[in-house]
Design a protein around this motif. Sequence first.
Motif, short mmCIF file in Angstrom:
data_model
loop_
_atom_site.label_atom_id
_atom_site.label_comp_id
_atom_site.label_asym_id
_atom_site.label_seq_id
_atom_site.Cartn_x
_atom_site.Cartn_y
_atom_site.Cartn_z
N MET A 55 0.45 -1.17 -0.07
CA MET A 55 0.10 0.23 -0.03
C MET A 55 0.77 1.30 -0.05
SD MET A 55 -3.18 -1.30 0.19
CE MET A 55 -4.08 0.29 0.65
N GLY A 77 2.52 4.52 -2.58
CA GLY A 77 2.37 5.17 -3.68
C GLY A 77 0.97 5.12 -4.24
N LEU A 78 -0.10 5.46 -3.47
CA LEU A 78 -1.49 5.33 -3.63
C LEU A 78 -1.89 6.62 -4.52
CD1 LEU A 78 -2.84 4.13 -0.49
CD2 LEU A 78 -2.65 2.83 -2.67
N CYS A 108 6.15 7.32 -2.11
CA CYS A 108 6.73 6.66 -1.02
C CYS A 108 7.33 5.16 -1.36
CB CYS A 108 5.33 6.25 0.09
SG CYS A 108 3.98 7.23 0.14
N LYS A 139 -8.91 -4.49 -3.39
CA LYS A 139 -8.22 -4.90 -2.02
C LYS A 139 -9.02 -5.76 -1.39
CE LYS A 139 -4.87 -3.59 0.87
NZ LYS A 139 -4.20 -4.78 0.84
N LEU A 147 -3.20 10.62 -0.19
CA LEU A 147 -4.00 9.34 0.16
C LEU A 147 -3.53 8.43 1.31
CD1 LEU A 147 -5.06 8.09 -3.17
CD2 LEU A 147 -6.64 8.81 -1.43
N CYS A 148 -1.84 8.61 1.35
CA CYS A 148 -1.20 7.75 2.25
C CYS A 148 -1.69 8.25 3.71
CB CYS A 148 0.32 7.78 2.11
SG CYS A 148 0.82 7.07 0.58
N THR A 201 7.08 13.79 2.91
CA THR A 201 6.80 12.79 1.77
C THR A 201 5.19 12.89 1.54
OG1 THR A 201 6.74 10.97 3.20
CG2 THR A 201 8.70 11.27 1.92
N PRO A 204 -9.75 -2.02 3.02
CA PRO A 204 -10.90 -2.07 1.98
C PRO A 204 -12.12 -1.33 1.96
CG PRO A 204 -9.93 -4.15 2.11
CD PRO A 204 -9.48 -3.37 3.07
#
Lengths: 211, 196
Positions: free
Chosen positions: A23, A25-26, A110, A197, B24-25, B111, B170
């Motif tokens: 999970m 580099g989304l 990431c 997922k 998003l992370c 990051t 999910p």
Amino acid sequence: MTSERREVLTRGIFKENPVFVIMLGLCPTLGVTTQVVNGIGMGLGVIFVLVFSNIFIALLKNFIPNSIRIPAYIVIIAAFVTIVEMVMHAFVPSVYNALGIFLPLIVVNCIILGRAEAFASKNSVLDSFLDGVGMGFGFTLSLTLIAFIREVFGSGTITLIPIGSFDGVIKIPLLYNYPIRILSLAAGALLLMGFLKAFFAWNSERKGETV
Amino acid sequence: MTYIAIFITYIFVNNFILSQFLGLCPFIGVSKNSESAIGMGMAVTFVMGIASIMTYLVYHLVLLPLNLVYLQTLSFILVIAALVQFVELIVQKNSPALYQALGIFLPLITTNCAVLGIAIMNINENYNLMESFSAGVAAGLGFTLALILMSNIRERLDLHPVRKAYSGVPIAFISGGLMALAFMAFDKSLLTNLLG
């Protein structure tokens, strides 16, 4: 090639797939996958940056002081991202424009910093190279899969690079006239990611593996 | 008027998480409870506001006059990394309470693609200094809003039975997708209706 080396190369594709398992580099995964060609373009860009930054970080790992390693890694990565930006701008301007802001954002993807910190800073140049290829390939495959589903069902087309008289767009008969438009929108990307997922989690549960 | 438009655009219409896919992370990683969501959101807003000013100055006072625009990505990420470190030091020294609240989130922000994203967007949109700053703060607030909403949803989800395959990430993505669907009501026409 020893079995360990092969493991380093192939684990990025399924077992430690950067998008679906680790999970990482989304943002680009969902941001650029409205067309297949963008997914592939983004994937190639990431493979290039990942492989070269892994090689250079593995080469320089004994020279970079531990306390400033993260900024040093970021500079190395940013240099290769700038190269990718310039090359794409010059040779594939349509992909360059479609990727837009996500191209410079490869710097903060990431996956790249993650592999630099977790792998390249501890392993040999050859292993780091293989790791970069494997992880980058896994990332590209996931992106292409998501882009394929989103484009086929969301707009009923498959966009590839135009060659000669072929304009690069394959139209799918029924779906082109009645696409499931939501899949090409932002909300559809998040929903699709959730369902994919869940599918992978269900699949590994069914095989009796721990998620 | 421009500033109101910028705020509405970046908080609702082009919400960084729900329509631009930037950041998003942390949206998935730090949204498990509302306290850390608020902390992360505030830290990001703070850094994005300052980063907008700093990158604007670097671009217009250094890169443009010296004709070094191709170094944009490299210099921006360095400025942001240095800035985050600097902010961390200052906050730690001057306000231990704030450091306690934001401290653990600050290193993660370097990051976070939202910060570099707003810096590049400001340049692409040709904003002036004040507009860049407003856009940075507004985008940070939009990020915070989405993060807080998400953390509340996830706190409630913890109390409900969710199928094993869906539990955790999910279902978080699916909730996020439904939220993005709701946010589609905020579009360009809303902006024109409000501001004429």
